[in-house]
Structures are given as structure tokens and as C-alpha cells.
Design an enzyme around this catalytic site. Structure first.
Site, short mmCIF file in Angstrom:
data_model
loop_
_atom_site.label_atom_id
_atom_site.label_comp_id
_atom_site.label_asym_id
_atom_site.label_seq_id
_atom_site.Cartn_x
_atom_site.Cartn_y
_atom_site.Cartn_z
NE ARG A 75 37.48 44.45 32.79
CZ ARG A 75 38.10 44.43 33.97
NH1 ARG A 75 38.91 45.40 34.32
NH2 ARG A 75 37.90 43.44 34.81
N GLY A 114 44.13 50.85 35.09
CA GLY A 114 43.82 51.51 33.82
C GLY A 114 42.99 52.77 34.07
CB THR A 135 41.54 46.63 42.00
OG1 THR A 135 41.80 45.30 41.54
CG2 THR A 135 42.84 47.16 42.57
CB ILE A 136 39.40 41.91 44.06
CG1 ILE A 136 39.63 41.46 42.61
CG2 ILE A 136 37.96 42.22 44.32
CD1 ILE A 136 39.04 40.07 42.32
CG ASP A 137 43.35 42.05 40.51
OD1 ASP A 137 42.93 40.95 40.89
OD2 ASP A 137 43.13 42.51 39.38
CG HIS A 181 44.31 37.72 34.01
ND1 HIS A 181 44.65 36.55 33.40
CD2 HIS A 181 42.98 37.85 33.83
CE1 HIS A 181 43.58 35.99 32.87
NE2 HIS A 181 42.55 36.76 33.13
NE ARG A 276 36.72 14.89 40.17
CZ ARG A 276 37.24 13.72 39.79
NH1 ARG A 276 38.47 13.68 39.30
NH2 ARG A 276 36.54 12.60 39.89
CD GLN A 284 38.59 34.43 43.36
OE1 GLN A 284 39.73 34.48 43.77
NE2 GLN A 284 38.31 33.98 42.15
O1 F6P Z 1 40.84 43.31 38.01
C1 F6P Z 1 39.98 42.53 38.72
C2 F6P Z 1 39.77 41.20 38.06
O2 F6P Z 1 38.78 40.53 38.80
C3 F6P Z 1 40.99 40.31 37.90
O3 F6P Z 1 41.41 39.67 39.06
C4 F6P Z 1 40.50 39.36 36.85
O4 F6P Z 1 41.59 38.78 36.20
C5 F6P Z 1 39.71 40.26 35.96
O5 F6P Z 1 39.28 41.34 36.75
C6 F6P Z 1 38.49 39.62 35.33
O6 F6P Z 1 37.92 40.53 34.45
P1 F6P Z 1 36.46 40.45 33.86
O7 F6P Z 1 35.50 40.80 34.94
O8 F6P Z 1 36.45 41.46 32.78
O9 F6P Z 1 36.25 39.04 33.39
#
Ligand code: F6P
Length: 376
Positions: A75, A114, A135-137, A181, A276, A284
Site C-alpha cells: 500500500r 487509492g 479488489t474484493i470489496d 471497512h 460465538r 477472503q
Molecule cells: O481492500 C481489501 C481489504 O481486504 C478490505 O476488505 C479490508 O478491510 C482490508 O483490505 C484489509 O487490509 P489489510 O490487508 O491491510 O489488513
């Protein structure tokens, strides 16, 4: 001879390799005067520090099914782009210089939000850039789909499926935390695919009273267990009333590992039920891409190559109504594609009785997602 630089930036995801393979195969088959590929290692860091290697066809053999990225990633926050590196290097100038030193005709960048802002900046600085929506998001503006998303949904859904059997045996409430997030596309889809009873998203602030009510209603109806699928960035109505800074501070001061644990603790306090938590976390983002992502990422790669052969740059490849198109980077950069709280899928889920924790709650907006006033 065409010279193409490639890098992958930000969090990794499945099918990044498949997308790069698509670019390489399509260009290698169609560039009349030949093509060379250079891979910058570990994201924009490789481009800043001139850390790259020439890629050969062997690098791209057997990677269609491989998760992660053969180039490595990291990043490089956009907001720090104009701050020098610890060694005093001007990042943007260094990237321009390394691009020119290699005599590149184009940089192909696989990245999310980003990373796309940085790609846009480099494009404005005069470099030829093409972005691949990774991106998975699935939160990238300008495209209906990003690759990685479907693979992540499969994994999160499998987790919910697996939890179902043990939750029902023990008659427990399970809070399953799913990645996202700022946006809730994965928990929304996996929650529905996995049959969650409650889905909590960053875009729809919840009241814990409603979560408790949903659990109690299931108890009354004779269901011995309840599955709550919660996004990493889910937010309560009370938290949503805070200003952005105060909310961020609250999150920074959280003493529990994450939101799922807070919600679990509240459910225990209020109901005395056995609860739990399960957090599939980075699984993921791991493992092989699913078939859908392999196909989509391949299409993306091929379209990137077609753009380059057309001499068109400064775009991201996108899926618009199931067609592969090119979207200018200035439309994409700096915008987030969130789940509209009243979108069809949410409405359908609500009609089936899935609770989003927002019954009777009106007008609450996550401060992180509120449009920011532009600074003068
Ligand atoms: O942007 C992808 C992602 O997996 C988000 O879903 C997650 O919140 C974040 O990255 C986790 O980031 P890192 O791998 O820096 O812990």
C-alpha cells in the site's frame, strides 16, 4: 517494439495474475512489432525505487489459477504521495523517471480505489496508464464489478455455510465478521447467499435493539440459532451520530479485537444467550480465483491490451451492464461505490425478513461515508 510496465498495488486479491496474463497474452498475439514486459515489484514502491524485472512468457505460464500476485504488492497511500520517502525521494518524480528510463509505452496497474487515484495522478503527469479494477470489496467507482469480489463472496459464503451446522447443533448465536471497512458489498452478497438472519453494513447504521429483536423473534419461532453477518465497518446508530473525527477516535480506542466482538458482547449482556464469533479475515482474499473471476479478469486484461493497441490511455477497464468498456480515470479516481441503502438487493432481503438492524431508524448516515466539504 512496445514496452509495457506492470504493477499491482494495494491489498491483493484473487485473479490479479489472471488479469495480467490476459494483458500479456493479448498483446503478445497482436502487437505487430513485438512487446516487452517489465514488472515493478511490490506495487508503486517498485516504481519509486526502480525495483523491477523483465518478465518472460514463463512468468505468465500456469498463473491463471494462482491467487495473490506474482509481482508482490504494497500500500502506497495516495494522501502521502507528495511527501518524500524516508530517503528523501520525490515519489511522483521518481516514478516518472523510472518509467522514462525504461522507455515504457504504458503502465498497466492492477489496483483499487487509492491505487487508481495514483494512476490518475501519473496520467495527469503525462504517463500512459491503464488501470485494471481489482479488489474484493467491489467498491471501485465506474464499474459494476471488480475482480476478486466473486471469489471473496464464495469464501465468505462457505464460512457462513459451515457455521450454520455447528450453530444449529449447539443452538448458538454466531456473529460472523466479513471484510468491508467502508462498504458492505461482500457481507451483503455472502449474507444473502449464506442465509444470514441479520446483515449489518457500513452503509446502514444499526440499532442493537433491532438485532436483539431479530434474535428473539427467531427464538420465539423455534429456531435455535441465529447468524449475524457483520461487515468489518458496520456502525451503530449511536456511532453514526458522531462527527467523523470522533468516530475515528472511537474506533482507534476500541479495546476489543473488532466490531464482531462488541456486538457479541452486547448480545450476551442483553439476552444471556451463548454467542460465538467467527472471523474468516484474510482467507477472503486468499486462494484460487473462482471461475467467474478468472473469466472476468481475463476479459479485463484483453480489453486493456486492446486499448493499448488502439493508442488509448488514461482509462480503467470496467464492467458496465455486463459489457466490458473503458472508463476515463478522472471519472473513477477518488470516488467510492457504496451499497445504496435502498438498493433492490437490500429491499429484497428485507422482504424475506432479513434484518439490517435499521427497522424504525431513519436518516442515520455513517460519518465516514458523508461527502466531505471541499477545503478552500
Ligand atoms: O481492500 C481489501 C481489504 O481486504 C478490505 O476488505 C479490508 O478491510 C482490508 O483490505 C484489509 O487490509 P489489510 O490487508 O491491510 O489488513
Amino acid at each position: 517494439m512496445l514496452k509495457i510496465g506492470m504493477l499491482t498495488s494495494g491489498g491483493d486479491c484473487q485473479a490479479l495474475n489472471a488479469a495480467m496474463r490476459g494483458v500479456v497474452k493479448a498483446l503478445s498475439h497482436n502487437a505487430e512489432d513485438g512487446v516487452e514486459f517489465y514488472g515493478f515489484l511490490n506495487g508503486y514502491q517498485g516504481m519509486i525505487y526502480g525495483n523491477y524485472r523483465k518478465l518472460t512468457s514463463e512468468d505468465f505460464s500456469g498463473i491463471l489459477t494462482r491467487g495473490g500476485t506474482i509481482l508482490g504488492t504494497s500500500r502506497t497511500p495516495f494522501k502521502l504521495l507528495d511527501e518524500p520517502t524516508p530517503e528523501g525521494i520525490n515519489k511522483v518524480e521518481a516514478m516518472k523517471e523510472n518509467y522514462r528510463k525504461l522507455g515504457l509505452d504504458c503502465l498497466v496497474m492492477g489496483g483499487g480505489n487509492g491505487s487508481t487515484k495514483t494512476a490518475h495522478r501519473l496520467s495527469q503527469e503525462g504517463l500512459n496508464v491503464v488501470a485494471l479494477p481489482k479488489t474484493i470489496d467491489n467498491d471501485t467507482w465506474g464499474t459494476d464489478m471488480t475482480f476478486g469480489f466473486h471469489s471473496a463472496i464464495e469464501i465468505a459464503t462457505k464460512c457462513i455455510d459451515d457455521i450454520h451446522t455447528t450453530a444449529s447443533s449447539h443452538g448458538r448465536v454466531f456473529v460472523i465478521e466479513i471484510m468491508g471497512h467502508k462498504v458492505g458489498w461482500i457481507p451483503l452478497h455472502a449474507g444473502i447467499a449464506g442465509g444470514a438472519d441479520v446483515i449489518l453494513l457500513p452503509e446502514i447504521p444499526y440499532s442493537i435493539d433491532n438485532v436483539i429483536k431479530a434474535i428473539e423473534k427467531r427464538d420465539k419461532n423455534g429456531s435455535r440459532f441465529t447468524i449475524v453477518a457483520v461487515a468489518e465497518g458496520a456502525i451503530s446508530v449511536e456511532e453514526a451520530s458522531l462527527k467523523r473525527k470522533a468516530y475515528k477516535q472511537r474506533i482507534a480506542e476500541r479495546t476489543s479485537p473488532s466490531i464482531a466482538y462488541d456486538i457479541a458482547a452486547e448480545i450476551i449482556n442483553r439476552t444471556g444467550r451463548e454467542v460465538r464469533v467467527a472471523v474468516p479475515g484474510h482467507t477472503q482474499r486468499g486462494g484460487q480465483p473462482c471461475a467467474y473471476d478468472r473469466v472476468f479478469a481475463t476479459q479485463v486484461g484483453v480489453e486493456a491490451a486492446r486499448g493499448i493497441l488502439d493508442g488509448e490511455f488514461g482509462f480503467m477497464v470496467a464492467d458496465k451492464n455486463r459489457e466490458i468498456v473503458r472508463v476515463p480515470l478522472d471519472i473513477v479516481a477518488g470516488r467510492l461505490k457504496t451499497v445504496p441503502p435502498d438498493c433492490q438487493l437490500v429491499q429484497e432481503a428485507k422482504l424475506m425478513g432479513i434484518s439490517f438492524g435499521d427497522e424504525g431508524v431513519e436518516g442515520a448516515i455513517n460519518p465516514i461515508l458523508k461527502p466531505r466539504k471541499s477545503k478552500k
